[in-house]
Structures are given as C-alpha cells and as structure tokens.
Design an enzyme around this catalytic site. Sequence first.
Site, short mmCIF file in Angstrom:
data_model
loop_
_atom_site.label_atom_id
_atom_site.label_comp_id
_atom_site.label_asym_id
_atom_site.label_seq_id
_atom_site.Cartn_x
_atom_site.Cartn_y
_atom_site.Cartn_z
CB ALA A 1 -0.93 0.01 1.21
CG ASP B 1 -3.18 18.83 2.39
OD1 ASP B 1 -2.85 18.15 1.40
OD2 ASP B 1 -4.36 19.08 2.68
CB ILE C 1 28.54 22.88 -13.46
CG1 ILE C 1 27.45 23.47 -14.37
CG2 ILE C 1 29.58 23.94 -13.11
CD1 ILE C 1 26.56 24.49 -13.69
N GLY D 1 31.81 18.45 -13.80
CA GLY D 1 32.49 17.48 -14.64
C GLY D 1 32.77 16.19 -13.90
CD GLU E 1 6.02 14.28 3.81
OE1 GLU E 1 5.31 15.27 3.62
OE2 GLU E 1 6.86 14.20 4.72
#
Length: 387
Positions: A130, A240, A337, A339, A363
């Site tokens: 679930a 929420d 950036i 690398g 969540e």
Amino acid sequence: MSFRLTDEQLMIQAMVRDFAREVLHPSAMERDRSKEFPRENLGKMAELGLMGMMVPPEYGGAGADTVSYVLALQEVAYACAATAVVMSVHNSIVCETIDRFGNEDQKQAHLKPLAEGRVIGAFAMTEPQAGSDPVSQSTVAERDGDHYIINGTKRFITSGKNAGVTIITAKTDRTKRHKGISAFIVRKGTPGFSVGRTEEKMGLCASDTTDLIFDDCRIPLEDLLGQEGDGFKIAMTSLDSGRIGIAAQSVGVAQAALDAAVSYAKEREQFGQPISKFQGLRWMLADMATEIEAARQLMFFAAGKKDRGESYTMEASMAKLFASEMVNRVTAKGLQIHGGYGYTKEYPVERLYRDARVFTIYEGTSEIQRVVIANHLLGDRYVGTLR
C-alpha cells in the site's frame, strides 16, 4: 502576489542559517558515509526551538508560523538534507497532527517531549502493498475491551528506528474503505511493536528508514487519535503540511547545489580561463537560479495560505511537485558543471544529487500530486497519498 518577509522571519532565517552552516554542514558528508543518526545535532536544534516550531508555547513549542518554519527548514536542508527530513516529519506531520487532532491529554503527554527534542516523532502509513492507495492498507486495529489490538507491517518509515512516538493508521472497519481507517499514537517499547529491517538507501543516509511491525500490539483506547474513522482525514491533512516541508527541503538542497556550482565555476579553469566565462555554462546557472526562485515563491504562497487559515491543499501539491522536480534538475546540472569531479565524493554535489532523488517520491509521488491538482481544478473527489 508579492511576498515580503517580516523582521522576525528574517531573524529566524539568519539564526538557523548560521547554526546550520557552522554545526550541521561540516559533518554532513561524514554522516552520509557513516549513516549515523544526527541525534546530538537534533538536540542542539531543539534548544533553538526547531523541533517544535509550530507547537503552541503552552505545550513547550516556539509558536512560529509556517513561513518561519519553511525558512528554517530550507536552511537545515542546505546544510544536511538527512537532518532536514527528520525535522520535517517531526514538525510538519507528527507535532502538527497531535496539536490539531489530539485531545488535551494527548497534547500534554506528547507535545512537550517532542518540542524539546527528548522524543523524535514518526508517521507510519505506507505498507509493503500500500503506497499511493491508502485504502489498500492491511494493518488492522481490533477493539478488545479498553484496548485496541494492532496487527500489520508498515514500510519506508522515516525515523522508524529512532522515534519515541509514532502516529500510525490502521483499519478499524474493513467495510467502510477510507472511512474505516483510524489513527493511533504508539509509544516506543509498547509490547508487540518492533522495528524491522532498515533500508539501504541511495541518499539521506543519516536518516533511518525502516519497517515497523505490529504483532498483537495492545494500545489503550486513549491513544486513538481523533475518532474512529478519522484516520484518512488526519493523514491527508497532515500530508498537506508535509508537502510544503518537502518543497522547503527541495529549495534548500537546490540552493546548495547552485552555490557549489557557482563557486566551482569561478575556480575551475579550462582553455586558459575560468569555466564561468563560457556562455553555455552561464546559461545553465541562470536557469538553475530561476527555477529555484520559482519553487521558493510557490513554497511561500502555500505556506502563506496555510498561515491565513485558507485552503492550501492544491497549493501544497503544486509547491511539492514543482520544487521536488526542480531540485532533481538543478542538482543534475550542478553535478554536470563539476564534470568528472562531480561524480566523486570529494565534492558535496554528489551527495546533493543522491539526496534530492527521493523528493519526487515520498509524501506523494509527482504523479499523485498531479492527481490532487487536477481533481481540485475539475472539482473531483480529493485523492491523497501516504507515507
């Protein structure tokens, strides 16, 4: 609408920023390696009022508003995302849920220890079968005189091993679908309540994620949170608030990745000049900064609606959806950036990239957030999710 922070909110942000960068940040990489739960640092955070930020002062909390809370949470996430997720679940879901739905005895018993950091809180709804469908959970709570007997297994529970108080959901009436789900407060050490396996995770390694097992676990009637059948409503309301917290964590981690990328780009030289001089990279930085600011404003908008007592379910899902997907894009660009160095553990961007990945999942996945938003737009029944 424009959003202006008050002097008090700015003061809270500055205080937490100094603490997080001086105390949490220096050891964040080591905690990622050792997977050590940040208990000592959480205690220090409690002394600053960060473990009960929105708890009313009469129960030992700071009584802060949601905007102050997300400002603090994003600073903690900037320094150590694993510590931030513990703080987020503890505050956004556990403390706020007990404050909102608990009776006076439950508030007196639990809120002060939680706010003082003597007890860490966890929230348990997800099960092995679930996830996004709370109605399919199989944990049951059967009435037996002045107790409930709980049986079932919860999975992916943040702070499950270290929590002293856990809010769980279980079916008290299997015939009523979501209206047959109830919520309970379970204390650590209750007979029949044990911690199962601890997950080996990609990121947030200093935050434990575990199974919780209930085997004829007897809890007294007074530990029912709200009324029988209120569990689904309690969980959805709690999530929420939690989703605004995920947005704040996302903003904090993304800002850390941007700052690291800017610093590296100014120092790293190729073809005789700093790589910050190359237009392609400069545009990447500009896009990163723009996305972070957009997410920050969505976060503030949802938090502001909550503070004003307005409905904010859709706005919380929007903030969580955009910010969690944003931080995955931003940390990926930050790593690019850097690398080859970005792929090593020598630089923090590698950890930020791993920590960010789960934000689109817990969540409520990004897909579930889109369901919530679309249902509100179309006037359909609210469909939530769980943790």
